[in-house]
Design a protein around this motif. Structure first.
Motif, PDB file in Angstrom:
ATOM      1  N   THR A   1      11.639  43.502 -30.663  1.00 15.90           N
ATOM      2  CA  THR A   1      12.808  43.065 -31.436  1.00 15.90           C
ATOM      3  C   THR A   1      12.822  41.570 -31.665  1.00 15.90           C
ATOM      4  O   THR A   1      13.741  41.053 -32.305  1.00 15.90           O
ATOM      5  N   ASN A   2      11.818  40.850 -31.121  1.00 15.99           N
ATOM      6  CA  ASN A   2      11.727  39.387 -31.279  1.00 15.99           C
ATOM      7  C   ASN A   2      12.993  38.710 -30.747  1.00 15.99           C
ATOM      8  O   ASN A   2      13.569  37.845 -31.396  1.00 15.99           O
ATOM      9  N   THR A   3      13.422  39.135 -29.538  1.00 13.01           N
ATOM     10  CA  THR A   3      14.624  38.578 -28.932  1.00 13.01           C
ATOM     11  C   THR A   3      14.332  38.096 -27.519  1.00 13.01           C
ATOM     12  O   THR A   3      13.379  38.536 -26.876  1.00 13.01           O
TER      13      THR A   3
ATOM     14  N   GLY B   1      23.443  37.991 -31.576  1.00 13.06           N
ATOM     15  CA  GLY B   1      23.097  38.597 -30.295  1.00 13.06           C
ATOM     16  C   GLY B   1      24.284  39.310 -29.677  1.00 13.06           C
ATOM     17  O   GLY B   1      25.251  39.670 -30.344  1.00 13.06           O
TER      18      GLY B   1
ATOM     19  N   THR C   1      21.587  38.615 -24.870  1.00 15.76           N
ATOM     20  CA  THR C   1      20.468  38.906 -25.769  1.00 15.76           C
ATOM     21  C   THR C   1      20.617  38.062 -27.032  1.00 15.76           C
ATOM     22  O   THR C   1      21.621  38.174 -27.735  1.00 15.76           O
TER      23      THR C   1
ATOM     24  N   PRO D   1      18.461  36.368 -30.592  1.00 15.61           N
ATOM     25  CA  PRO D   1      17.239  36.359 -31.408  1.00 15.61           C
ATOM     26  C   PRO D   1      16.462  35.058 -31.219  1.00 15.61           C
ATOM     27  O   PRO D   1      17.054  33.981 -31.050  1.00 15.61           O
TER      28      PRO D   1
END
Length: 887
Positions: free
Chosen positions: A806-808, A860, A877, A879
């Protein structure tokens, strides 16, 4: 006597303690402030540690010079000033080594008693344990990254056949979450009974034999349907050699199997084609040009048997080395240059000695995945024809006519069309005796009438006879030939004889039939599709429409071409469509455009999406255009309505937000004014009754001040909360390590007062608004300090990991404070929510609401978990990259 005994006992105990004890007297400066200590007593432990240094009534900072630099002396001074016991760890480094000590300082009247414990080994063990845990965590992340990012299915069974682990690929195949799948058996996860029993038997076998099992199985995927899998089950053995679990890896080999099946089918077809072709044919493979396939005609021609299959061609025919034909063979394989040539001279050994032979040769490279892997050779022996032709060239003019006829089979006929002779061979083999009744024996009955009619016309008009017709072969099979017969006239223009040639066109006819059948299937399929389908010539001339076009436009099937369809376009769309279409034709690019097309039945225009792709040959030249027109009218109109509706709602929301922002500013200003007056008049009341206020009244006034201050903070908190979405902030790269470092500096006093520590390292750098991210982590850390347990120093741990799918960044903040109940995890993020008494824990109840807003502003989220025993845990969380420049 008793006092002496007590002193001796005290000294014995004092010197036998395994830790250092130091008794010191306060030393004051000229401002009557404690600045150092005089050492009064040291026990044996400390004396051994110091050696021969004179310590009695010496300054502590002189005997232990490093204590002033590393903060030890300052902490002793604070204990002496406040009377609060100090308990802390500190390292001490000399020339030989670095040691860790735990100090406990207690004030006793005007003395300070310091206990020192050497905890170097304990600290070293803690460091080793921390390093080991970090290495283990790194190994866990690596394992997790590998197993969860592979397309293979990775899983682990316990000995009761239940899944104890399943990676993302397997969970996706099941269509389940880990929570729903782990701990359950094969049947619970959707395996059919036969499949579950098979794996259970395999697990039992692995436990008994400690050997892995590999096999192939077919079962359905949740999204892809039935698939074929190759799997390996491996025992997991503990240190006692006992199997404690079974690990498995399963790989989807459906595409490989299908590819193998297609390749096998293709090879079977190629082999069948080679076996059935009447021309001598062979297939060579690999750098050594090994004979992989060869038909019986080629074997007969070179005089060998099937034992040569698998041998390099040059080993079978070594005499070819150095010959022209061998150079062409190498060119075909090495350079991919096809070779076609007739009557090639090839001296080689057929019958025990080398003789000259002539062949019509055709060599083609075999290409697999863009690489030349071999070649196919077709060699037709034309030695007899060449020799015969050369003899004819030396003697008779009629054989010059034979040359001009340039046929596969050459023959001559007398004036009344009785066949006099033919060159025996080719497709006339077996028909050598055709002088009489050749029409019945040679011509197919369905073509006989047509042949007789054309022969009669040729005789009457002394004209050339040309015709494609069917023949009856000697083996009763049917072939196709093209016959051409030319009259030879004398000086009186009378027919002397006829020379003819017939070419076998059976293969071409078969290909034509295949093409015709393919076209019929295409047209049938095209007529079943609800889209309009068309094809055109390279210049744009439309040569085909499917049934849907004629139903929609009521056009006639004769109305084709390059312009008829323009008449049905909406006038506003004609120019754009025409320009784009002819641009595509000119540049050879694919074509896509939306336009309105008139329905001949309703007279209404509907929106269509037109698309066209060029079909190109090997040279890149366009041979055809293939196009479709898809009705998108409902989608187009619905999209336009939605866009208008979204624009209207967006405008309403913007106006509502502006009103809310204005209200927040006005409300905060108006609310502060009466609170300000409360504080002002309370202060005046205090001043007016100064000295006359009893204890109870003073307590009430203090509470008014506290309540007013809390009201001020709450109004500021509401204003800050409302401003979170009011202004866009520039998105920049934010190093979260620097953010935490700055917060640590700003909260230095609170951390020192509570002996709190913040542990963090290797936090990621993300895109975001620096001010907002600072406020998010400041509120969380400040809460952890505020809600610490009374008897335990706050300890805050901040860790992170990157989710590449998820590129987070997933950041976890944990503390050891008072925590909260699990059922309060969502409540704490609500505005003005408080879980604890405001008298014991100050605050507005807006801090975590702000944190939630900031996380959401960054795209997030934040969640919480905790318990009253183990503190609180927050998972943020965020990005790594923002989609917009401003937040």
């Amino acid at each position: 006597m008793e006092q002496i005994k007590n002193n001796d006992l005290f000294k014995t105990i004092f010197n036998s303690v395994p830790n250092g004890i130091t008794v010191m007297k306060f030393v004051y400066n000229d401002k009557n402030e404690i600045e150092d200590f005089l050492i009064m007593m040291l026990n044996a432990y400390n004396r051994d540690l110091l050696g021969d240094i004179d310590y009695n009534e010496q300054l502590y900072s002189k005997v232990f010079p490093a204590a002033k630099n590393n903060g030890i002396l300052q902490k002793f001074i604070e204990t002496a000033q406040t009377g609060i016991v100090s308990n802390f760890d500190q390292w001490y480094e000399d020339e030989n080594r670095k040691q860790w000590f735990r100090f406990i300082a207690v004030k006793q009247a005007d003395l300070l008693v310091v206990t020192t414990e050497d905890i170097t080994e304990k600290k070293q063990a803690e460091i080793r344990l921390t390093n080991a845990l970090e290495a283990a965590e790194k190994q866990r992340r690596l394992y997790s990254s590998i197993t969860n990012n592979t397309p293979d299915l990775v899983y682990v069974f316990d000995l009761n056949y239940n899944f104890t682990y399943a990676n993302k690929a397997l969970l996706k195949m099941w269509g389940k979450s880990a929570k729903d799948a782990i701990g359950k058996g094969l049947r619970d996860n959707g395996y059919e009974e036969w499949h579950a029993l098979m794996h259970e038997r395999e697990i039992d076998e692995i436990v008994a034999t400690k050997k892995m099992i590999r096999s192939t199985v077919s079962f359905p995927h949740a999204e892809l349907g039935k698939r074929i899998y190759d799997y390996i089950l491996t025992p997991v053995v503990n240190e006692k050699g006992i199997v404690e679990a079974v690990a498995g890896i399963t790989r989807d080999i459906t595409d490989i199997k299908l590819s193998e099946q297609k390749r096998e089918l293709s090879e079977r077809r190629l082999k069948s084609m080679i076996e059935q072709t009447p021309a001598p044919t062979l297939v060579l493979k690999g750098d050594d040009l090994v004979i992989e396939q060869i038909n019986k005609h080629m074997l007969q021609m070179i005089g060998r048997g099937k034992e040569i299959i698998g041998m390099p061609l040059i080993d079978v025919l070594p005499e070819l080395k150095g010959q022209y034909v061998w150079e062409q063979v190498k060119n075909v394989y090495n350079k991919g240059i096809s070779f076609d040539q007739s009557e090639v001279l090839v001296p080689h050994n057929r019958t025990g000695k080398i003789c000259d032979y002539y062949y019509n040769l055709a060599y083609r490279p075999l290409i697999d995945d863009g690489q030349i892997t071999g070649m196919i050779q077709v060699a037709v022996d034309v030695t007899e024809q060449v020799v015969a032709r050369k003899k004819l060239e030396e003697s008779e003019n009629r054989f010059r006519a034979l040359i001009n006829a340039s046929s596969d089979v050459v023959y001559y006929i007398n004036a009344d069309w009785t066949i006099m002779s033919n060159l025996d061979g080719g497709f006339l083999s077996g028909h050598s005796n055709l002088v009489s009744n050749w029409l019945n024996k040679y011509i197919h009955p369905l073509d006989k009438e047509k042949v007789i009619h054309l022969i009669s016309e040729s005789i009457l008009n002394k004209s050339i006879f040309e015709l494609e017709h069917r023949i009856l072969n000697a083996d009763d099979s049917i072939g196709w030939i093209f016959s051409r017969v030319v009259p030879i006239l004398d000086h009186d223009n009378e027919v002397i004889e006829w020379f003819g040639n017939s070419s076998d066109i059976t293969s071409q006819k078969e290909i034509q039939e295949v093409i015709k059948e393919s076209e019929e299937k295409f047209r049938l399929l095209a007529d079943m599709v609800p889209q309009i389908i068309w094809t055109s010539e390279p210049d744009g001339f439309v040569d085909y429409y499917n049934k849907r076009w004629y139903e929609y436009t009521n056009s006639k099937e004769t109305e084709l071409g390059d312009a008829s369809w323009y008449l049905l376009l909406h006038p506003d769309d004609v120019k754009g469509v025409e320009e784009l279409w002819y641009k595509s034709i000119k540049e050879g690019d694919s074509y896509q455009v939306e336009f309105r097309l008139k329905n001949a039945n309703t007279g209404q225009y509907r929106w269509f999406l037109g698309q066209a792709l060029p079909v190109k040959d090997k040279t890149g030249a366009i041979t055809k255009w293939f196009g479709t027109c898809t009705d998108i009218h409902e989608h187009k109109t619905v999209t336009e309505k939605l866009e208008l509706l979204v624009a209207e709602r967006t405008k309403e929301l913007q106006r509502s937000n502006e009103d809310l922002q204005q209200f927040a500013h006005v409300a905060s200003h108006d609310l502060k004014e009466p609170v300000r007056k409360i504080k002002t008049f309370t202060s005046r009341l205090e001043e007016y009754y100064k000295g006359n206020i009893d204890e109870t009244a003073a307590k009430f006034i203090d509470r008014i001040h506290v309540a007013a201050d809390r009201m001020f903070n709450m109004i500021d908190g509401v204003l800050a909360y409302s401003k979170i979405n009011a202004n866009l902030r520039q998105s920049t790269l934010v190093d979260l390590n620097e953010v935490i470092k700055n917060i640590e500096t700003d909260l230095e006093v609170a951390l020192q007062r509570s002996n709190g520590i913040i542990k963090y390292d290797h936090l990621p750098t993300i895109e975001g608004a620096t001010v907002l991210l600072y406020q998010l982590f400041y509120n969380l850390i400040n809460n952890s300090i505020k809600f610490a347990k009374d008897d335990i120093a706050p300890e805050i741990s901040i860790t992170s990991e990157i989710d590449s799918d998820t590129n987070t960044a997933i950041i976890t903040l944990k503390d050891n404070g008072i925590g909260f109940r699990s059922d309060q995890a969502d409540l704490i993020f609500e505005t003005f929510s408080r879980l604890n008494s405001k008298d014991k824990y100050e605050g507005t109840g807006l801090g975590l609401s702000l944190c939630k807003k900031i996380a959401e502003r960054h795209g997030g989220k934040i969640t919480a978990s905790g318990s009253n025993a183990n503190g609180a845990e927050f998972i943020i969380t965020l990005p790594l990259k923002q989609n917009e420049n401003n937040i």
